[in-house]
Design a protein around this motif. Structure first.
Motif, mmCIF file in Angstrom:
data_model
loop_
_atom_site.group_PDB
_atom_site.id
_atom_site.type_symbol
_atom_site.label_atom_id
_atom_site.label_comp_id
_atom_site.label_asym_id
_atom_site.label_seq_id
_atom_site.Cartn_x
_atom_site.Cartn_y
_atom_site.Cartn_z
ATOM 1 N N UNK A 1 -18.319 -1.105 -0.428
ATOM 2 C CA UNK A 1 -18.883 -0.718 0.857
ATOM 3 C C UNK A 1 -19.402 0.711 0.702
ATOM 4 N N UNK A 2 -20.229 1.163 1.641
ATOM 5 C CA UNK A 2 -20.721 2.542 1.555
ATOM 6 C C UNK A 2 -19.557 3.525 1.564
ATOM 7 N N UNK A 3 -18.586 3.287 2.421
ATOM 8 C CA UNK A 3 -17.435 4.183 2.517
ATOM 9 C C UNK A 3 -16.669 4.257 1.183
ATOM 10 N N UNK A 4 -16.515 3.115 0.508
ATOM 11 C CA UNK A 4 -15.854 3.094 -0.802
ATOM 12 C C UNK A 4 -16.684 3.840 -1.842
ATOM 13 N N UNK A 5 -17.992 3.634 -1.793
ATOM 14 C CA UNK A 5 -18.891 4.301 -2.733
ATOM 15 C C UNK A 5 -18.805 5.818 -2.582
ATOM 16 N N UNK A 6 -18.858 6.288 -1.345
ATOM 17 C CA UNK A 6 -18.788 7.725 -1.100
ATOM 18 C C UNK A 6 -17.420 8.283 -1.492
ATOM 19 N N UNK A 7 -16.365 7.580 -1.149
ATOM 20 C CA UNK A 7 -15.021 8.042 -1.506
ATOM 21 C C UNK A 7 -14.851 8.085 -3.022
ATOM 22 N N UNK B 1 -5.004 -5.228 1.883
ATOM 23 C CA UNK B 1 -4.858 -6.613 1.437
ATOM 24 C C UNK B 1 -6.027 -7.475 1.908
ATOM 25 N N UNK B 2 -6.502 -7.235 3.119
ATOM 26 C CA UNK B 2 -7.655 -7.984 3.629
ATOM 27 C C UNK B 2 -8.899 -7.681 2.793
ATOM 28 N N UNK B 3 -9.081 -6.430 2.421
ATOM 29 C CA UNK B 3 -10.232 -6.067 1.582
ATOM 30 C C UNK B 3 -10.112 -6.710 0.206
ATOM 31 N N UNK B 4 -8.902 -6.772 -0.342
ATOM 32 C CA UNK B 4 -8.716 -7.404 -1.646
ATOM 33 C C UNK B 4 -9.005 -8.899 -1.586
ATOM 34 N N UNK B 5 -8.734 -9.547 -0.465
ATOM 35 C CA UNK B 5 -9.088 -10.960 -0.304
ATOM 36 C C UNK B 5 -10.605 -11.105 -0.399
ATOM 37 N N UNK B 6 -11.349 -10.213 0.273
ATOM 38 C CA UNK B 6 -12.817 -10.235 0.198
ATOM 39 C C UNK B 6 -13.302 -10.011 -1.233
ATOM 40 N N UNK B 7 -12.696 -9.041 -1.915
ATOM 41 C CA UNK B 7 -13.108 -8.711 -3.287
ATOM 42 C C UNK B 7 -12.860 -9.895 -4.214
ATOM 43 N N UNK C 1 -7.980 -5.853 -11.466
ATOM 44 C CA UNK C 1 -6.926 -4.833 -11.520
ATOM 45 C C UNK C 1 -7.482 -3.470 -11.129
ATOM 46 N N UNK C 2 -8.628 -3.107 -11.699
ATOM 47 C CA UNK C 2 -9.208 -1.798 -11.390
ATOM 48 C C UNK C 2 -9.671 -1.738 -9.932
ATOM 49 N N UNK C 3 -10.165 -2.844 -9.403
ATOM 50 C CA UNK C 3 -10.545 -2.884 -7.992
ATOM 51 C C UNK C 3 -9.313 -2.675 -7.113
ATOM 52 N N UNK C 4 -8.219 -3.308 -7.494
ATOM 53 C CA UNK C 4 -6.987 -3.175 -6.724
ATOM 54 C C UNK C 4 -6.445 -1.745 -6.796
ATOM 55 N N UNK C 5 -6.508 -1.137 -7.977
ATOM 56 C CA UNK C 5 -6.058 0.248 -8.113
ATOM 57 C C UNK C 5 -6.909 1.176 -7.253
ATOM 58 N N UNK C 6 -8.230 0.970 -7.283
ATOM 59 C CA UNK C 6 -9.118 1.798 -6.468
ATOM 60 C C UNK C 6 -8.835 1.596 -4.984
ATOM 61 N N UNK C 7 -8.692 0.345 -4.567
ATOM 62 C CA UNK C 7 -8.435 0.062 -3.157
ATOM 63 C C UNK C 7 -7.105 0.672 -2.710
ATOM 64 N N UNK C 8 -6.120 0.637 -3.574
ATOM 65 C CA UNK C 8 -4.819 1.225 -3.253
ATOM 66 C C UNK C 8 -4.965 2.719 -2.984
ATOM 67 N N UNK C 9 -5.625 3.425 -3.883
ATOM 68 C CA UNK C 9 -5.823 4.865 -3.704
ATOM 69 C C UNK C 9 -6.707 5.134 -2.492
#
Length: 150
Positions: A104-110, A85-91, A64-72
């Protein structure tokens, strides 16, 4: 959020549903500051929801928290829903296989930038978008960490 995924419908003081699901993630020690207690953070005036899923299993909370983060993350980047949605399939596949996933690095930095942007007591947070993350997650020894800091 993804169709069929866990959601917490949060309605702000304005009566509007918040598209960023503010209030679903606990933010100790100051819950509410980063989740919209201040209308300057969320125009909908969202209030924190400290424990929206009291019987949630740890893996469900992680997803759930991964999905919330990915959404934002993807909304702020201006990506399509299909990319998220493709990233959530990977997660989900990583969580099934290893019990966790790696940003990913981009997610970490964001994530680091958003955390700084949302830090209510930081006088210099206006520079949040200039934060440069140095990714040293591959370092596994004390010596390696020492050298990475130089």
């Amino acid at each position: 959020l993804t169709p069929g995924g866990p959601t917490c419908q949060v309605t702000g003081a304005s009566g509007l549903a918040c598209s960023f699901a503010h209030g679903t993630v606990h933010a100790a020690p100051y819950p509410g500051f980063v989740h919209g207690k201040s209308p300057g953070i969320c125009k909908n005036g969202c209030l924190p929801c400290l424990n929206p899923f009291p019987n949630e299993a740890p893996v469900d909370k992680l997803l759930r928290e991964a999905e919330e983060f990915q959404d934002i993350f993807h909304k702020e980047k201006g990506c399509s829903v299909d990319v998220m949605l493709a990233r959530m399939v990977e997660i989900r596949a990583d969580v099934r296989r290893r019990g966790t996933y790696t940003h990913t690095f981009e997610e970490l930095q964001a994530g680091a930038r958003v955390a700084w942007r949302n830090a209510p007591k930081c006088a210099n947070r206006k520079f949040w978008n200039e934060l440069v993350v140095v990714d040293k997650r591959h370092v596994t020894s004390n010596r390696g960490m020492f050298e990475a800091c130089l």
